[in-house]
Design a protein around this motif. Sequence first.
Motif, mmCIF file in Angstrom:
data_model
loop_
_atom_site.group_PDB
_atom_site.id
_atom_site.type_symbol
_atom_site.label_atom_id
_atom_site.label_comp_id
_atom_site.label_asym_id
_atom_site.label_seq_id
_atom_site.Cartn_x
_atom_site.Cartn_y
_atom_site.Cartn_z
ATOM 1 N N GLN A 259 0.885 -1.060 0.008
ATOM 2 C CA GLN A 259 -0.113 -0.196 0.043
ATOM 3 C C GLN A 259 0.937 1.254 -0.088
ATOM 4 N N PHE A 260 1.463 1.511 -1.170
ATOM 5 C CA PHE A 260 2.276 3.035 -1.497
ATOM 6 C C PHE A 260 1.255 3.980 -0.901
ATOM 7 N N SER A 261 1.899 5.119 -0.343
ATOM 8 C CA SER A 261 1.408 6.463 0.215
ATOM 9 C C SER A 261 0.825 7.265 -1.007
ATOM 10 N N VAL A 262 -0.440 7.540 -0.992
ATOM 11 C CA VAL A 262 -1.217 8.549 -1.845
ATOM 12 C C VAL A 262 -1.548 9.792 -1.198
ATOM 13 N N ILE A 263 -0.942 10.088 0.124
ATOM 14 C CA ILE A 263 -1.337 11.263 0.888
ATOM 15 C C ILE A 263 -1.294 12.566 -0.176
ATOM 16 N N ASN A 264 -0.176 12.849 -0.693
ATOM 17 C CA ASN A 264 -0.211 13.895 -1.825
ATOM 18 C C ASN A 264 -0.381 13.685 -3.017
ATOM 19 N N THR A 265 -1.189 12.349 -3.557
ATOM 20 C CA THR A 265 -1.456 12.068 -4.813
ATOM 21 C C THR A 265 -3.048 12.440 -5.114
ATOM 22 N N LEU A 266 -3.238 13.223 -5.908
ATOM 23 C CA LEU A 266 -4.599 13.725 -6.531
ATOM 24 C C LEU A 266 -5.246 12.686 -7.148
ATOM 25 N N GLY A 267 -6.504 12.480 -6.510
ATOM 26 C CA GLY A 267 -7.377 11.264 -7.190
ATOM 27 C C GLY A 267 -7.724 10.021 -6.782
ATOM 28 N N TYR A 268 -6.587 9.633 -5.828
ATOM 29 C CA TYR A 268 -6.656 8.231 -5.248
ATOM 30 C C TYR A 268 -6.725 8.360 -3.647
ATOM 31 N N TYR A 269 -7.390 7.448 -2.851
ATOM 32 C CA TYR A 269 -7.113 7.201 -1.452
ATOM 33 C C TYR A 269 -7.499 5.611 -1.131
ATOM 34 N N TRP A 270 -6.930 5.414 0.139
ATOM 35 C CA TRP A 270 -7.050 4.099 0.483
ATOM 36 C C TRP A 270 -8.262 4.086 1.555
ATOM 37 N N ASP A 271 -9.029 3.078 1.433
ATOM 38 C CA ASP A 271 -10.142 3.052 2.339
ATOM 39 C C ASP A 271 -9.699 2.298 3.653
ATOM 40 N N HIS A 272 -10.695 1.995 4.475
ATOM 41 C CA HIS A 272 -10.211 1.296 5.604
ATOM 42 C C HIS A 272 -10.339 0.038 5.446
ATOM 43 N N PHE A 273 -10.848 -0.570 4.236
ATOM 44 C CA PHE A 273 -10.507 -2.113 3.900
ATOM 45 C C PHE A 273 -9.322 -2.212 3.026
ATOM 46 N N GLY A 274 -8.388 -1.291 2.761
ATOM 47 C CA GLY A 274 -7.354 -1.388 2.050
ATOM 48 C C GLY A 274 -7.412 -1.657 0.722
ATOM 49 N N ARG A 275 -8.647 -0.759 0.312
ATOM 50 C CA ARG A 275 -8.632 -0.804 -1.260
ATOM 51 C C ARG A 275 -8.302 0.597 -1.732
ATOM 52 N N LEU A 276 -7.415 0.631 -2.829
ATOM 53 C CA LEU A 276 -7.138 1.717 -3.508
ATOM 54 C C LEU A 276 -8.282 2.324 -4.311
ATOM 55 N N LEU A 277 -8.920 3.458 -4.048
ATOM 56 C CA LEU A 277 -10.060 4.205 -4.776
ATOM 57 C C LEU A 277 -9.989 5.207 -5.452
#
Length: 396
Positions: A217-235
């Motif tokens: 699970q790479f970091s998307v904190i400063n990546t526009l358009g993506y987020y990790w949900d609480h189930f570990g899915r990249l949405l």
Amino acid sequence: MAKKLDPQEIEQSRRKKTRADNREERKERIHDGIRKNRESGGVIVIPPPPVVQAQGQTTRKMRVAAYVRVSTQEEQQVGSFEMQIVYFKSKIESNPDWELVKIYQDYGVSGTSTNKRQGFKDMIDDAKAGKIDLILTKGINRFGRNTVDILNNLRTLNALAPPVPVRFESEGLSSIGDGSNNLLIAVLSALAELESQQKSEAIKNGIRWRMAEGIYQFSVINTLGYYWDHFGRLLIEPTEAKIVEYIYESCLEGATPAEIAAALTEQGIKSPKGKDFWRAATIRGILRNEKYCGDALMQKTCTIDFREHKSVKNTMLNKYFKEEHHTAIIKKSDWQKVQQILDEKPLSGKSTRLHAMPKRFTVTRSKDKYFRGYIILDPRWTASERRELLKELKNL
């Protein structure tokens, strides 16, 4: 005139006594001296004169501070952090001779270096300013896991006038004491640093294993358009994805990164870090990011020294590439065209007229900590904008 010495006689006499005989004679002299001293009444021990308290002056309480730290923000660490605070607060306040100065805290900060530990630095500064008489901490590994930092800070505190001792609760040691304490603290500090290094290597190996298996699970904190949900899915974050699409469309239409950055700034769109101003380098980074076409290149950067935590461009270790790792925001063909455009330019000096974003507002999701995945609301939105947002969310 003095009688001449006979060297042969002297040497013969010396040779008669062995080293063992000489040792026995010295032992006998020592025991004989001790016996005579005791028989004559012994040595009188004279204690220092008692401190005379001035009339009307009350005894000042010892000003005691405590330092607590946990290295991660994981939920299991929260309990440890809070328990340390409660323990030291209770311990200090229950002692009638002590006065609580402050519980200095660093939450979710590594102990391998003091550079980023603001609570620790504040405590050292207050000690230098004469505000602290004693510091309590849970253990040497809480005070730090870098041997040089630990010993340097202890020497700094010991050199103050008066010195400020540090008491390590777990080890039952004080930084001001006999030489054996100082030696033991140095040894334990080195062991704490070794433990930190081993943990760092274990974490890195675990991360690389997950990269090789395609589940990191790479970091998307400063990546526009993506987020990790609480189930570990990249949405995909729909409203942020529109910004990404706008950037790529603008580039395909001939706009330079500088022009795209200026257009977004003019429209009042926030940057990935929440800034009002967009930089051309930020746009270029988004256009080069393979994650937007659904691929993932992992371990682009690496940390060389576990003490410094400084991330550098990876030119020494394996990288891990996974095609079609997640849902794409940009078509693969469009992403590849953008790469060709960026490779072929210096872009022409022609100014491209950019269309405005279709939305006057964007939303973001919290991408870390406890509210990860939750939408951050903007109170300035109108009622129609709120209805539009809810409509989009229902279509996810």
